[in-house]
Motif scaffolding. Structure first.
Motif, short mmCIF file in Angstrom:
data_model
loop_
_atom_site.label_atom_id
_atom_site.label_comp_id
_atom_site.label_asym_id
_atom_site.label_seq_id
_atom_site.Cartn_x
_atom_site.Cartn_y
_atom_site.Cartn_z
N CYS A 1 58.95 -1.46 89.11
CA CYS A 1 58.65 -1.62 87.79
C CYS A 1 58.79 -0.72 86.98
CB CYS A 1 57.18 -2.13 87.80
SG CYS A 1 55.85 -0.97 88.28
N GLY A 2 59.31 0.52 87.51
CA GLY A 2 59.48 1.76 86.78
C GLY A 2 58.26 2.63 86.45
N GLY A 3 56.90 2.29 86.89
CA GLY A 3 55.80 3.00 86.78
C GLY A 3 56.00 4.35 87.75
N ALA A 4 56.09 4.31 89.12
CA ALA A 4 56.41 5.39 90.05
C ALA A 4 55.57 6.54 89.66
CB ALA A 4 57.68 5.70 90.00
N GLY A 5 54.09 6.51 89.56
CA GLY A 5 53.56 7.51 89.35
C GLY A 5 53.72 8.20 87.96
N SER A 6 54.21 9.34 87.99
CA SER A 6 54.44 10.04 86.74
C SER A 6 55.94 9.87 86.19
CB SER A 6 54.59 11.85 87.11
OG SER A 6 55.63 11.75 88.36
N ASN B 1 48.30 -1.65 93.05
CA ASN B 1 48.26 -0.22 92.67
C ASN B 1 48.07 0.29 91.40
OD1 ASN B 1 49.41 2.50 94.04
ND2 ASN B 1 51.31 2.26 92.74
N PRO B 2 47.46 1.39 91.12
CA PRO B 2 46.86 1.69 89.70
C PRO B 2 48.32 1.86 88.87
CG PRO B 2 46.30 3.36 91.14
CD PRO B 2 46.70 2.11 92.07
N SER B 3 49.25 2.48 89.25
CA SER B 3 50.40 3.00 88.38
C SER B 3 51.23 1.69 88.10
CB SER B 3 51.24 4.00 89.29
OG SER B 3 52.33 4.02 88.71
N CYS B 4 51.13 0.52 88.89
CA CYS B 4 51.78 -0.68 88.70
C CYS B 4 50.77 -1.48 87.69
CB CYS B 4 51.98 -1.46 89.74
SG CYS B 4 52.89 -0.65 91.23
N LEU B 5 49.88 -1.36 87.72
CA LEU B 5 48.65 -2.18 86.78
C LEU B 5 48.92 -1.52 85.38
CD1 LEU B 5 45.21 -2.22 89.02
CD2 LEU B 5 46.70 -4.27 87.74
N MET B 6 49.24 -0.22 85.27
CA MET B 6 49.29 0.40 83.78
C MET B 6 50.73 0.14 83.34
SD MET B 6 47.25 4.06 85.08
CE MET B 6 47.26 4.66 83.00
N GLN B 7 51.52 0.17 84.41
CA GLN B 7 52.84 -0.06 83.80
C GLN B 7 53.03 -1.61 83.33
OE1 GLN B 7 55.30 1.80 83.36
NE2 GLN B 7 57.23 1.08 83.53
N LEU B 8 52.61 -2.41 84.32
CA LEU B 8 52.60 -3.80 83.73
C LEU B 8 52.07 -4.10 82.61
CD1 LEU B 8 52.64 -5.75 87.15
CD2 LEU B 8 54.51 -5.01 85.81
N ARG B 9 50.56 -3.60 82.60
CA ARG B 9 49.78 -3.73 81.02
C ARG B 9 50.58 -3.26 79.73
NH1 ARG B 9 44.73 -4.88 79.92
NH2 ARG B 9 44.11 -3.81 77.76
N ALA B 10 51.32 -2.01 80.02
CA ALA B 10 52.27 -1.51 78.81
C ALA B 10 53.29 -2.49 78.65
CB ALA B 10 52.57 -0.10 79.16
N GLY B 11 53.75 -3.25 79.61
CA GLY B 11 54.90 -4.10 79.41
C GLY B 11 54.49 -5.39 78.81
N LEU B 12 53.30 -5.92 79.00
CA LEU B 12 52.73 -7.09 78.48
C LEU B 12 52.08 -6.88 77.07
CD1 LEU B 12 50.93 -8.21 81.62
CD2 LEU B 12 53.03 -9.41 80.58
#
Ligand code: SF4
Ligand code: SF4
Length: 416
Positions: free
Chosen positions: A343-348, A380-391
């Motif tokens: 998803c492009g989150g990948a931690g940092s 995974n928290p990083s995925c949660l944050m990335q998807l949240r930004a994407g939505l």
């Protein structure tokens, strides 16, 4: 000569240059250039290891664009341990990497000194929460992205996300050091609270502990240490990662299994050189399936899509267990296209490679929402944050949950 280099050379030599990994690589898919593919990066790393190629910024940029998603490992017929090679080379090249751009120089101390420490991380998050209350359109893109990725400070107050029969966010009581098993006892599960989860997703940790207790585990929850060392390892700080890992091994010495609800932490701990410790590590979904956990009261008829975190799918080769548990919980699961792509989150990565990260996020959101699900679930928290930004800019986005939140909704009673 760095003493780690000959060992890294052996890892690089396992590549037979077949190119079967190229279609699996998200950066190759986006950029289409060989140096941004796994094979190209292995070629560059071998040249660096052998001293044929100086570590110039032009070369290192290709390594920094790598997500570390390990999709290439899953695709590789030759068993190349790409993740270990990348972390080792990043560690061996720490000095030249420090001379990279302003963005890296700004974020690296935060990644190494702030994020692995939950108290410092809470201090970092506080001003972002203030910014989240205001008009975000005036924020610089990178800051707006960070604010968009933040979960609600009070998940119980999340607007309208719990309507329509979808699972509601759970309360987040402070986690004490011990929660007893419910019913007959299977053993002792140590639960890793993590660095990011207590500050941003305490309700997810609380849900995971309830589930483990319901599955028959006495749950031991060390208040310290919390960091497994994954963030440091991904950034090439191998000494810092090993110090963190040693503290974790000591903290969980007496537990039958060690459970995490963060895919990145699970992958890192399963790679621990102490095989006795690594063999006891379980992702939450693994632990629940092994315990043959079933819901008390399934949810019904919610259309859902599960997003595989790379460190679950490629790092731990876990795909069946979360889907099985979500089906047991009563969800109607659809499969998204490109479910094996990051998803492009990948931690940092969102901080250090914002353009590529955003491109991958946009592609992922389109795939995940194609079947019009009511909820998206990940682990995974990083995925949660990335998807949240994407939505964030969607008028009616699907609700977004960690799998622990969804499964815990099916528990009728919880341990005291
Ligand atoms: S880890 Fe991911 S981004 Fe990096 S080379 Fe492998 S597939 Fe590509
Ligand atoms: S699939 Fe494996 S062996 Fe083939 S090029 Fe990629 S890393 Fe090398």
């Amino acid at each position: 000569m760095n003493p780690a280099l000959p060992q890294l050379g052996k890892l690089a030599d396992t590549c037979i240059h077949c190119g079967l990994c190229l279609p699996a690589c998200p950066t190759y898919a986006e950029l289409g250039s060989e140096p941004d593919s796994p094979r190209g990066r292995i070629y560059l790393m071998r040249a660096l290891i052998e001293g044929r190629q100086p570590a110039t910024p032009d070369v290192l940029v290709h390594l920094d664009r790598c997500l570390g998603c390990r999709a290439c490992e899953t695709a590789c017929p030759s068993g190349v341990r790409y993740g270990r090679l990348l972390e080792g080379v990043r560690g061996a090249l720490a000095e030249p990497r420090r001379r990279l751009g302003v963005r890296t120089l700004f974020w690296r101390p935060i990644l190494r000194q702030v994020m692995p420490d939950r108290r410092r991380f809470r201090i970092l998050v506080a001003p972002l929460r203030l910014l989240a209350r205001g008009d975000r359109q005036w924020l610089p893109p990178a800051l707006r992205r960070a604010v968009d990725a933040l979960p609600p400070a009070d998940p119980l107050g999340a607007p309208a996300r719990s309507q329509g029969g979808n699972p509601a966010p759970l309360a987040a009581p402070g986690l004490g050091p011990f929660v007893p098993a419910r019913g007959s006892r299977r053993g002792t599960a140590g639960f890793l609270t993590g660095c990011v989860m207590p500050a941003l997703f305490p309700h997810v940790n609380a849900a995971a502990v309830r589930l483990l207790a319901a599955a028959g585990y006495d749950v031991v929850i060390p208040q310290e240490p919390t960091c497994c060392g994954a963030l440091q390892a991904h950034d090439g700080d191998l000494a810092g990662a090993e110090r963190a890992a040693a503290r974790i091994r000591a903290a969980f010495a007496g537990c039958d299994i060690v459970v995490t609800n963060s895919a990145g932490c699970g992958a890192a701990m399963k790679d621990d050189p102490d095989a006795g410790f690594a063999g006891r590590v379980r992702d939450l979904s693994e632990a629940l399936c092994e315990a043959d956990w079933w819901p008390d009261r399934p949810l019904e008829g919610i259309r859902a899509v599960f997003h595989d975190p790379c460190h679950l799918r490629h790092g731990q080769r876990i795909t069946a267990q979360p889907r099985e548990l979500l089906r047991r919980a009563g969800l109607l699961l659809a499969e998204a296209s490109e479910s094996d792509v990051c998803c492009g989150g990948a931690g940092s990565y969102t901080l250090l490679q914002p353009a590529l990260s955003t491109a991958l996020m946009t592609r992922k959101i389109a795939n995940l929402t194609a079947s019009d699900p009511e909820i998206l679930v990940t682990a995974n928290p990083s995925c949660l944050m990335q998807l949240r930004a994407g939505l964030a800019d969607r008028a009616e986005p699907p609700a977004l949950f960690h799998i622990a939140e969804v499964l815990a909704q099916t528990l009728v009673s919880t341990p005291a």
